[in-house]
Write a protein that holds these residues in place. Structure first.
Motif, PDB file in Angstrom:
ATOM      1  N   ALA A 183       0.313  -1.697  -0.165  1.00 56.83           N
ATOM      2  CA  ALA A 183      -0.063   0.015   0.428  1.00 56.83           C
ATOM      3  C   ALA A 183       1.330   1.386   0.241  1.00 56.83           C
ATOM      4  CB  ALA A 183      -0.952   0.028   1.247  1.00 56.83           C
ATOM      5  N   VAL A 184       0.277   2.177  -0.906  1.00 56.30           N
ATOM      6  CA  VAL A 184       1.184   3.400  -1.042  1.00 56.30           C
ATOM      7  C   VAL A 184       0.302   4.913  -0.223  1.00 56.30           C
ATOM      8  CG1 VAL A 184       2.218   4.389  -2.180  1.00 56.30           C
ATOM      9  CG2 VAL A 184       2.876   2.576  -2.481  1.00 56.30           C
ATOM     10  N   ILE A 185       0.649   5.208   0.510  1.00 55.23           N
ATOM     11  CA  ILE A 185      -0.622   6.023   0.998  1.00 55.23           C
ATOM     12  C   ILE A 185       0.195   7.898   0.449  1.00 55.23           C
ATOM     13  CG2 ILE A 185      -1.374   7.673   3.073  1.00 55.23           C
ATOM     14  CD1 ILE A 185      -1.107   5.254   4.499  1.00 55.23           C
ATOM     15  N   GLY A 186       0.214   8.317   0.143  1.00 51.84           N
ATOM     16  CA  GLY A 186       0.243   9.712  -0.925  1.00 51.84           C
ATOM     17  C   GLY A 186       0.666   8.962  -2.683  1.00 51.84           C
ATOM     18  N   CYS A 187       0.647   9.964  -3.066  1.00 57.52           N
ATOM     19  CA  CYS A 187       0.751   9.218  -4.519  1.00 57.52           C
ATOM     20  C   CYS A 187       1.247  11.050  -5.381  1.00 57.52           C
ATOM     21  CB  CYS A 187      -0.737   8.631  -5.742  1.00 57.52           C
ATOM     22  SG  CYS A 187      -1.369   7.881  -4.479  1.00 57.52           S
ATOM     23  N   GLY A 188       1.948  11.525  -5.216  1.00 61.62           N
ATOM     24  CA  GLY A 188       2.927  12.272  -5.470  1.00 61.62           C
ATOM     25  C   GLY A 188       3.665  11.731  -6.379  1.00 61.62           C
ATOM     26  N   VAL A 252       4.349   1.461   1.946  1.00 58.35           N
ATOM     27  CA  VAL A 252       4.766   3.220   2.367  1.00 58.35           C
ATOM     28  C   VAL A 252       3.594   4.529   2.396  1.00 58.35           C
ATOM     29  CG1 VAL A 252       5.940   4.520   0.574  1.00 58.35           C
ATOM     30  CG2 VAL A 252       6.844   2.182   0.810  1.00 58.35           C
ATOM     31  N   GLU A 253       4.377   5.260   3.307  1.00 54.30           N
ATOM     32  CA  GLU A 253       4.204   6.730   4.184  1.00 54.30           C
ATOM     33  C   GLU A 253       5.061   7.613   3.622  1.00 54.30           C
ATOM     34  OE1 GLU A 253       3.000  10.230   5.212  1.00 54.30           O
ATOM     35  OE2 GLU A 253       4.513   9.491   5.776  1.00 54.30           O
ATOM     36  N   ALA A 254       4.301   8.091   1.889  1.00 50.92           N
ATOM     37  CA  ALA A 254       5.021   8.706   1.162  1.00 50.92           C
ATOM     38  C   ALA A 254       4.379  10.787   1.563  1.00 50.92           C
ATOM     39  CB  ALA A 254       4.663   8.968  -0.184  1.00 50.92           C
ATOM     40  N   VAL A 255       4.269  11.136   2.606  1.00 51.45           N
ATOM     41  CA  VAL A 255       3.188  11.870   2.455  1.00 51.45           C
ATOM     42  C   VAL A 255       3.791  13.333   4.150  1.00 51.45           C
ATOM     43  CG1 VAL A 255       0.921  13.283   3.521  1.00 51.45           C
ATOM     44  CG2 VAL A 255       0.722  11.518   2.242  1.00 51.45           C
ATOM     45  N   GLY A 256       4.134  12.169   4.613  1.00 51.63           N
ATOM     46  CA  GLY A 256       5.825  12.245   5.799  1.00 51.63           C
ATOM     47  C   GLY A 256       4.771  13.344   6.835  1.00 51.63           C
ATOM     48  N   ARG A 257       3.219  13.372   6.878  1.00 54.02           N
ATOM     49  CA  ARG A 257       2.433  13.688   7.905  1.00 54.02           C
ATOM     50  C   ARG A 257       2.287  12.438   9.420  1.00 54.02           C
ATOM     51  NH1 ARG A 257       0.657  18.535   7.333  1.00 54.02           N
ATOM     52  NH2 ARG A 257      -1.023  18.178   9.192  1.00 54.02           N
ATOM     53  N   PRO A 258       1.892  13.372  10.342  1.00 50.21           N
ATOM     54  CA  PRO A 258       1.672  11.851  11.855  1.00 50.21           C
ATOM     55  C   PRO A 258       0.157  11.178  11.721  1.00 50.21           C
ATOM     56  CG  PRO A 258       2.036  14.078  12.831  1.00 50.21           C
ATOM     57  CD  PRO A 258       1.932  14.164  10.851  1.00 50.21           C
ATOM     58  N   GLU A 259      -0.844  12.040  10.879  1.00 50.09           N
ATOM     59  CA  GLU A 259      -1.851  11.640  10.539  1.00 50.09           C
ATOM     60  C   GLU A 259      -2.107  10.309   9.826  1.00 50.09           C
ATOM     61  OE1 GLU A 259      -2.814  15.380   8.950  1.00 50.09           O
ATOM     62  OE2 GLU A 259      -1.529  14.437  10.754  1.00 50.09           O
ATOM     63  N   THR A 260      -1.273  10.080   8.268  1.00 48.84           N
ATOM     64  CA  THR A 260      -0.682   9.472   7.565  1.00 48.84           C
ATOM     65  C   THR A 260       0.298   8.048   8.034  1.00 48.84           C
ATOM     66  OG1 THR A 260       0.621  11.117   6.603  1.00 48.84           O
ATOM     67  CG2 THR A 260      -1.935  10.463   5.539  1.00 48.84           C
ATOM     68  N   PHE A 261       1.190   8.881   8.951  1.00 50.90           N
ATOM     69  CA  PHE A 261       1.851   7.712   9.225  1.00 50.90           C
ATOM     70  C   PHE A 261       1.045   6.725  10.167  1.00 50.90           C
ATOM     71  CE2 PHE A 261       5.189   5.562  12.258  1.00 50.90           C
ATOM     72  CZ  PHE A 261       6.252   5.211  10.670  1.00 50.90           C
ATOM     73  N   GLU A 262       0.551   7.498  11.631  1.00 53.19           N
ATOM     74  CA  GLU A 262       0.051   6.454  12.319  1.00 53.19           C
ATOM     75  C   GLU A 262      -1.526   5.507  11.051  1.00 53.19           C
ATOM     76  OE1 GLU A 262      -3.697   6.494  15.554  1.00 53.19           O
ATOM     77  OE2 GLU A 262      -2.641   8.039  14.857  1.00 53.19           O
ATOM     78  N   LEU A 276       8.588   5.483   5.817  1.00 53.07           N
ATOM     79  CA  LEU A 276       8.279   6.105   6.136  1.00 53.07           C
ATOM     80  C   LEU A 276       9.130   7.318   4.797  1.00 53.07           C
ATOM     81  CD1 LEU A 276       6.913   8.835   7.175  1.00 53.07           C
ATOM     82  CD2 LEU A 276       8.582   8.731   8.858  1.00 53.07           C
ATOM     83  N   VAL A 277       9.023   7.291   3.925  1.00 56.33           N
ATOM     84  CA  VAL A 277       9.899   8.140   2.898  1.00 56.33           C
ATOM     85  C   VAL A 277       9.633   9.629   2.939  1.00 56.33           C
ATOM     86  CG1 VAL A 277       8.701   7.556   0.580  1.00 56.33           C
ATOM     87  CG2 VAL A 277      10.975   8.332   1.009  1.00 56.33           C
ATOM     88  N   GLY A 278       8.405  10.462   3.191  1.00 53.22           N
ATOM     89  CA  GLY A 278       7.791  11.203   3.554  1.00 53.22           C
ATOM     90  C   GLY A 278       8.413  12.480   4.370  1.00 53.22           C
ATOM     91  N   VAL A 279       9.077  13.366   3.930  1.00 56.57           N
ATOM     92  CA  VAL A 279       9.736  14.519   4.273  1.00 56.57           C
ATOM     93  C   VAL A 279       8.555  15.165   6.079  1.00 56.57           C
ATOM     94  CG1 VAL A 279      11.287  16.077   4.639  1.00 56.57           C
ATOM     95  CG2 VAL A 279      11.295  14.346   3.468  1.00 56.57           C
ATOM     96  N   PRO A 280       8.847  14.911   7.197  1.00 58.87           N
ATOM     97  CA  PRO A 280       8.236  15.342   8.268  1.00 58.87           C
ATOM     98  C   PRO A 280       8.725  16.899   8.196  1.00 58.87           C
ATOM     99  CG  PRO A 280       9.093  14.032   8.861  1.00 58.87           C
ATOM    100  CD  PRO A 280       9.550  14.062   7.441  1.00 58.87           C
ATOM    101  N   THR A 281       7.786  17.631   8.784  1.00 61.60           N
ATOM    102  CA  THR A 281       8.335  19.514   9.232  1.00 61.60           C
ATOM    103  C   THR A 281       8.657  19.445  10.361  1.00 61.60           C
ATOM    104  OG1 THR A 281       7.042  20.071   9.164  1.00 61.60           O
ATOM    105  CG2 THR A 281       7.280  20.465   7.048  1.00 61.60           C
ATOM    106  N   PRO A 282       9.612  20.057  10.543  1.00 62.62           N
ATOM    107  CA  PRO A 282      10.486  20.010  12.374  1.00 62.62           C
ATOM    108  C   PRO A 282       9.500  19.512  13.419  1.00 62.62           C
ATOM    109  CG  PRO A 282      11.342  21.523  11.300  1.00 62.62           C
ATOM    110  CD  PRO A 282      10.293  21.000  10.942  1.00 62.62           C
ATOM    111  N   GLU A 283       8.284  21.067  13.317  1.00 60.29           N
ATOM    112  CA  GLU A 283       7.505  20.461  14.410  1.00 60.29           C
ATOM    113  C   GLU A 283       6.451  19.454  14.617  1.00 60.29           C
ATOM    114  OE1 GLU A 283       4.694  22.028  11.441  1.00 60.29           O
ATOM    115  OE2 GLU A 283       6.513  21.830  11.513  1.00 60.29           O
ATOM    116  N   MET A 284       5.875  18.597  14.150  1.00 60.18           N
ATOM    117  CA  MET A 284       5.330  17.461  14.094  1.00 60.18           C
ATOM    118  C   MET A 284       6.002  16.806  15.138  1.00 60.18           C
ATOM    119  SD  MET A 284       4.788  16.877   9.792  1.00 60.18           S
ATOM    120  CE  MET A 284       3.954  18.367   9.039  1.00 60.18           C
TER     121      MET A 284
END
Length: 360
Positions: A183-188, A252-262, A276-284
């Motif tokens: 499964a792949v979450i985030g299809c950019g 594969v989590e390709a978004v980089g957000r806590p909710e999609t990683f969960e 996890l291949v999506g890149v999160p931001t520092p505050e997440m």
């Protein structure tokens, strides 16, 4: 030294500018590459927005292919005339990861030692150590990976970042193989790279998840056997329904957000793998019950550049493309001129393109 046109970001949120820059002659271990094509990646937009650092001005562009024009002393891996894809993890061979036979995790990767500059001498910070929205760029020779020159530059260059990150996340990091469910979450661009990688590896079921119907259709082109519109249904339940109630072997989590990683964590099978291949931001921040982490077993991994070795993976993937077994050309939505990068950022933000590619 040569003067060339290039795309530069001068401050947070400001539109990029096409200016003249100075590219030094190559020093020891360096190479000058005449850029033929460079993809417009989300990472370039992150640089422009100050999401990477505040070391302005930035010389943007890093997803590139071109021809080596000159090399410095001591360079043995490439020579003038070689067609190369640029990579941003030129391994050192000496750090603790390299010495343990894990160069894909190199902790001391190489970049060019000399700075490229504005014409007034102001040093530029090249995106990911490359800076390829330019007619020529200076890189460390280890950032040049020779590939078959029959490949179109606009296609081959995409292996330099997003597509390789996605393919590698599924295959190298996730270990997807024949018979697996992925499964792949985030299809950019990265997510579709993961879809293409899973298909190439022989996965029997590939589930693409996104909230954008256009992106889901793109995912089908790369081999998704099922799609889930996360705006209309619960992603975890949908993935479980499509896998007999068990969940996917690799998510594969390709978004980089806590909710999609969960979602990725709960959508995998017992003893499965989350990547996890999506890149999160520092505050997440991520919160998961420790008992669930223990009870579900398996692996939680992050994927750096698809855990690739450019000298191993780039030539192989280009060969698969030339054989018609990897549809890299489908990632190229449009080819644009150097002065259209700002418009390409807007199209990317609106989800209208998979990849805009600057061609010279």
């Amino acid at each position: 030294m040569s003067e060339v046109r290039a795309v530069v970001s001068t401050g947070k949120g400001r539109p990029v500018e096409v200016v003249t820059i100075n590219v030094p002659d190559p020093g020891p271990g360096e190479a000058v590459v005449r850029v033929q094509a460079c993809g417009v990646c989300h990472t370039d937009l992150h640089y422009r927005e100050g999401g990477i650092s505040d070391d302005y001005p930035f010389l943007l562009g890093h997803e590139a292919a071109g021809v080596v024009e000159a090399v410095g002393d001591g360079v043995r891996n490439v020579e003038p005339g070689d067609f190369v894809v640029l990579n941003w993890r030129a391994v050192c061979g000496l750090c603790r990861a390299c010495r343990r036979g894990r160069p894909q995790y190199c902790f001391d990767t190489h970049n060019a030692a000399q700075p490229m500059t504005l014409t007034d001498g102001t040093p530029l910070s090249p995106a990911l150590g490359i800076g390829a929205f330019a007619e020529r760029t200076l890189v460390h020779s280890g950032q040049c990976t020779k590939v078959d020159p029959q490949a179109r530059p606009a296609v081959a260059g995409l292996l330099g970042c997003g597509v390789m990150a996605g393919i590698g996340a599924a295959v190298n990091t996730g270990g997807a193989g024949p018979g697996d469910t992925v499964a792949v979450i985030g299809c950019g661009g990265v997510g579709d790279g993961a879809v293409a990688g899973a298909a190439m590896a022989g996965a029997r079921r590939i589930i693409a998840v996104d909230t954008d119907p256009t992106k889901l259709e793109w995912a089908r082109q790369f081999g998704a056997t099922h799609v889930v519109n996360a705006a209309e249904s619960d992603s975890v339940e949908a993935i479980r329904d499509l896998t007999g109630g068990f969940g996917a072997d690799v998510v594969v989590e390709a978004v980089g957000r806590p909710e999609t990683f969960e979602q990725a964590f709960y959508a995998r099978d017992l003893a499965g793998t989350v990547v996890l291949v999506g890149v999160p931001t520092p505050e997440m921040e991520l919160r998961l019950p420790m008992l669930d982490v223990f009870a579900r077993g398996g692996a939680i991994k992050s994927s750096w550049y698809g855990d690739c070795l450019p000298e191993r993976d780039f030539p192989m993937l280009v060969e698969l493309y030339l054989q018609g077994r990897l549809p890299l050309e489908k990632f190229v939505t449009e080819e644009i001129a150097l002065d259209q990068v700002e418009q390409a950022f807007d199209k990317m933000h609106r989800g209208e393109v998979l990849r805009s590619v600057v061609t010279f």
